[in-house]
Design an enzyme around this catalytic site. Structure first.
Site, PDB file in Angstrom:
ATOM      1  NE  ARG A   1      -4.284  -1.779   0.092  1.00  0.00           N
ATOM      2  CZ  ARG A   1      -4.387  -2.885  -0.288  1.00  0.00           C
ATOM      3  NH1 ARG A   1      -3.149  -3.634  -0.800  1.00  0.00           N
ATOM      4  NH2 ARG A   1      -5.395  -3.641  -0.051  1.00  0.00           N
TER       5      ARG A   1
ATOM      6  CB  SER B   1      -8.953  -1.484   3.582  1.00  0.00           C
ATOM      7  OG  SER B   1      -9.283  -2.623   3.093  1.00  0.00           O
TER       8      SER B   1
ATOM      9  CD  GLU C   1      -5.367   2.294   1.860  1.00  0.00           C
ATOM     10  OE1 GLU C   1      -4.461   2.303   1.097  1.00  0.00           O
ATOM     11  OE2 GLU C   1      -6.373   1.885   1.691  1.00  0.00           O
TER      12      GLU C   1
HETATM   13  N1  EPU Z   1     -11.801  -9.991  10.073  1.00  0.00           N
HETATM   14  C1  EPU Z   1     -12.561 -10.253  11.234  1.00  0.00           C
HETATM   15  N2  EPU Z   1     -13.455  -9.095  11.489  1.00  0.00           N
HETATM   16  C2  EPU Z   1     -13.800  -8.250  10.364  1.00  0.00           C
HETATM   17  C3  EPU Z   1     -12.992  -8.195   9.280  1.00  0.00           C
HETATM   18  C4  EPU Z   1     -11.941  -9.335   9.052  1.00  0.00           C
HETATM   19  O1  EPU Z   1     -12.221 -11.144  12.128  1.00  0.00           O
HETATM   20  O2  EPU Z   1     -14.656  -7.470  10.868  1.00  0.00           O
HETATM   21  C5  EPU Z   1     -10.616 -11.009   9.919  1.00  0.00           C
HETATM   22  C6  EPU Z   1     -11.169 -11.947   8.811  1.00  0.00           C
HETATM   23  O3  EPU Z   1     -12.058 -13.036   9.106  1.00  0.00           O
HETATM   24  C7  EPU Z   1      -9.931 -12.549   8.052  1.00  0.00           C
HETATM   25  C8  EPU Z   1      -8.955 -11.559   8.453  1.00  0.00           C
HETATM   26  O4  EPU Z   1      -9.472 -10.800   9.301  1.00  0.00           O
HETATM   27  O5  EPU Z   1      -9.334 -13.485   8.848  1.00  0.00           O
HETATM   28  C9  EPU Z   1      -8.547 -10.589   7.171  1.00  0.00           C
HETATM   29  O6  EPU Z   1      -9.913  -9.915   6.529  1.00  0.00           O
HETATM   30  P1  EPU Z   1     -10.105  -9.892   4.891  1.00  0.00           P
HETATM   31  O7  EPU Z   1      -9.773 -11.211   4.599  1.00  0.00           O
HETATM   32  O8  EPU Z   1     -11.519  -9.443   4.798  1.00  0.00           O
HETATM   33  O9  EPU Z   1      -9.084  -9.018   4.521  1.00  0.00           O
HETATM   34  P2  EPU Z   1      -8.500  -7.639   5.073  1.00  0.00           P
HETATM   35  O10 EPU Z   1      -7.269  -7.772   5.684  1.00  0.00           O
HETATM   36  O11 EPU Z   1      -9.560  -7.022   5.732  1.00  0.00           O
HETATM   37  C10 EPU Z   1      -7.182  -6.966   2.887  1.00  0.00           C
HETATM   38  C11 EPU Z   1      -7.179  -5.791   1.933  1.00  0.00           C
HETATM   39  C12 EPU Z   1      -8.450  -5.491   1.172  1.00  0.00           C
HETATM   40  C13 EPU Z   1      -8.416  -6.740   0.235  1.00  0.00           C
HETATM   41  C14 EPU Z   1      -8.624  -7.929   1.189  1.00  0.00           C
HETATM   42  C15 EPU Z   1      -8.475  -9.181   0.186  1.00  0.00           C
HETATM   43  C16 EPU Z   1      -5.754  -4.113   3.406  1.00  0.00           C
HETATM   44  C17 EPU Z   1      -6.023  -2.852   4.037  1.00  0.00           C
HETATM   45  N3  EPU Z   1      -6.942  -4.285   2.983  1.00  0.00           N
HETATM   46  O12 EPU Z   1      -8.078  -6.797   3.642  1.00  0.00           O
HETATM   47  O13 EPU Z   1      -8.142  -4.446   0.110  1.00  0.00           O
HETATM   48  O14 EPU Z   1      -9.483  -6.567  -0.608  1.00  0.00           O
HETATM   49  O15 EPU Z   1      -7.499  -8.061   1.910  1.00  0.00           O
HETATM   50  O16 EPU Z   1      -7.044  -9.430  -0.234  1.00  0.00           O
HETATM   51  O17 EPU Z   1      -4.703  -4.712   3.064  1.00  0.00           O
HETATM   52  C18 EPU Z   1      -8.639  -2.016   0.202  1.00  0.00           C
HETATM   53  O18 EPU Z   1      -7.275  -1.892   0.195  1.00  0.00           O
HETATM   54  O19 EPU Z   1      -9.343  -1.086   0.203  1.00  0.00           O
HETATM   55  C19 EPU Z   1      -9.201  -3.372   0.290  1.00  0.00           C
HETATM   56  C20 EPU Z   1     -10.547  -3.759   0.257  1.00  0.00           C
END
Ligand code: EPU
Length: 343
Positions: A174, A243, A339
């Site tokens: 990022r 995010s 972010e």
């Molecule tokens: N989780 C929770 N509770 C929540 C949200 C997430 O427990 O309310 C847990 C999920 O169960 C999972 C982990 O956190 O085990 C990660 O969640 P998720 O797979 O949804 O991915 P993320 O880390 O929240 C990142 C990127 C997203 C991207 C997804 C998929 C960043 C800041 N965000 O999200 O990017 O779509 O992975 O690769 O790195 C963006 O940048 O706008 C964005 C949406």
């Protein structure tokens, strides 16, 4: 340089333009002087005028990763340079030159229609091609930097167009030189390099679970669209910028200490001696999912996303962000970084 044919040398100017429909958070900001940039050659004379008048200025792409103030004084450059074309190919890769104003998702769809796979994991990310390298968009185990050959940009320090190789863009999670040196470069075209040897990237948990049915790039594209539609709020229905915080990187030592008190901690391997934590999980554990503060709130299905329930302002969003940061800091001793760009 690939300038649009017959584009006027002076960009169209709108005074006091409402930007509510031009940012995915749906913030009702007003741009004092909004210039619609449709060709790269419009930029040098405009930047000269901006310098002469000492106007503050900024570029707005798809408005999907910004927090707008109520008034954007000075000049706002609305980046609308279009055009996508295959420039050449060699035995290993196909090269594409794409205008900064092209809609990202439409571009990903177009590459697949041209039988050029590679970008399918990045489907449905809001925003424009020119904004994609700024924060090095990433999803489902892929970052756009892996596919960028070079970038053509106007460098406001030397007042000329420059070409930055992939290495010169200093891409990281990022992050990029464009984010670290805000106001220096105006990206006009992105040159992509798509390898001919295609390989499905299904290691991200959500895709792995469906991997038996994912054979082609178009299958993965459809699956990513499906997952994102279910997990993330549609900005056309409820304002948001995806995010809101980066996933924080902590030392192995801090990770081990957190793990001993929180055995369910969600984390990913990262650079040596460090671990990346899921910010969404941290926020969720603080009981903040669905938490509302006036006009804004934490999205009820994904704690990493802040949503605008209607009339939220930058101040409302930042107040909620502070509450979230303080809660996570207090409970886990971890600092969350915002972010989107605060304009
Ligand atoms: N989780 C929770 N509770 C929540 C949200 C997430 O427990 O309310 C847990 C999920 O169960 C999972 C982990 O956190 O085990 C990660 O969640 P998720 O797979 O949804 O991915 P993320 O880390 O929240 C990142 C990127 C997203 C991207 C997804 C998929 C960043 C800041 N965000 O999200 O990017 O779509 O992975 O690769 O790195 C963006 O940048 O706008 C964005 C949406």
């Amino acid at each position: 340089m690939n300038c649009a044919k017959n584009a006027p040398l002076s960009p169209k100017l709108s005074l006091n333009l409402g930007l509510q429909l031009r940012n995915t958070f749906g913030i009702a900001g007003i741009a004092e002087r909004a210039y619609e940039i449709t060709a790269a050659e419009q930029i040098p004379p405009l930047m000269q005028e901006i310098t002469q008048n000492q106007w503050p200025w900024r570029v707005l792409g798809g408005g999907s990763n910004v927090i707008l103030p109520p008034v954007l004084s000075g000049a706002t450059l609305l980046m609308n340079i279009d055009g996508e074309k295959v420039t050449h190919e060699d035995s290993e890769s196909t090269y594409l030159e794409v205008g900064a104003g092209v809609n990202w998702h439409a571009f990903v769809q177009w590459t697949l229609d041209q039988q050029l796979p590679g970008l399918e994991n990045l489907a449905l990310i809001p925003g424009t091609v020119g904004a994609a390298p700024i924060q090095n968009i990433g999803a489902y185990g892929v970052e756009v930097a892996q596919y960028i050959d070079r970038i053509i940009a106007f460098d406001t320090t030397s007042n000329q167009f420059v070409t930055l190789t992939n290495a010169a863009c200093e891409f990281a999670y990022r992050d990029s030189i464009f984010k670290r040196q805000p106001g220096r470069f105006i990206v006009t075209q992105v040159v992509f390099k798509l390898p001919k040897a295609w390989q499905a990237r299904l290691h991200y948990a959500d895709l792995q679970a469906m991997s038996a049915n994912l054979t082609t790039a178009k299958d993965i594209f459809a699956a990513v669209c499906d997952i994102r539609t279910k997990k993330l709020p549609n900005p056309q229905v409820i304002g948001n910028a995806g995010s809101f915080f980066q996933n924080p990187l902590v030392s192995n030592q801090q990770y081990q200490s957190l793990l001993s008190t929180h055995p369910n901690l969600v984390s990913y391997p990262d650079k040596a001696g460090h671990r990346k934590l899921a910010a969404g999980w941290l926020i969720d554990q603080c009981g903040l999912k669905g938490h509302r503060l006036g006009e804004v709130g934490v999205y009820e299905k994904q704690a990493l996303v802040i949503v605008n329930h209607g009339h939220g302002t930058a101040a409302d969003i930042l107040a909620l962000a502070k509450l979230i940061q303080d809660s996570v800091q207090e409970r886990f001793g971890v600092t969350l970084e915002i972010e989107p760009n605060i304009l």
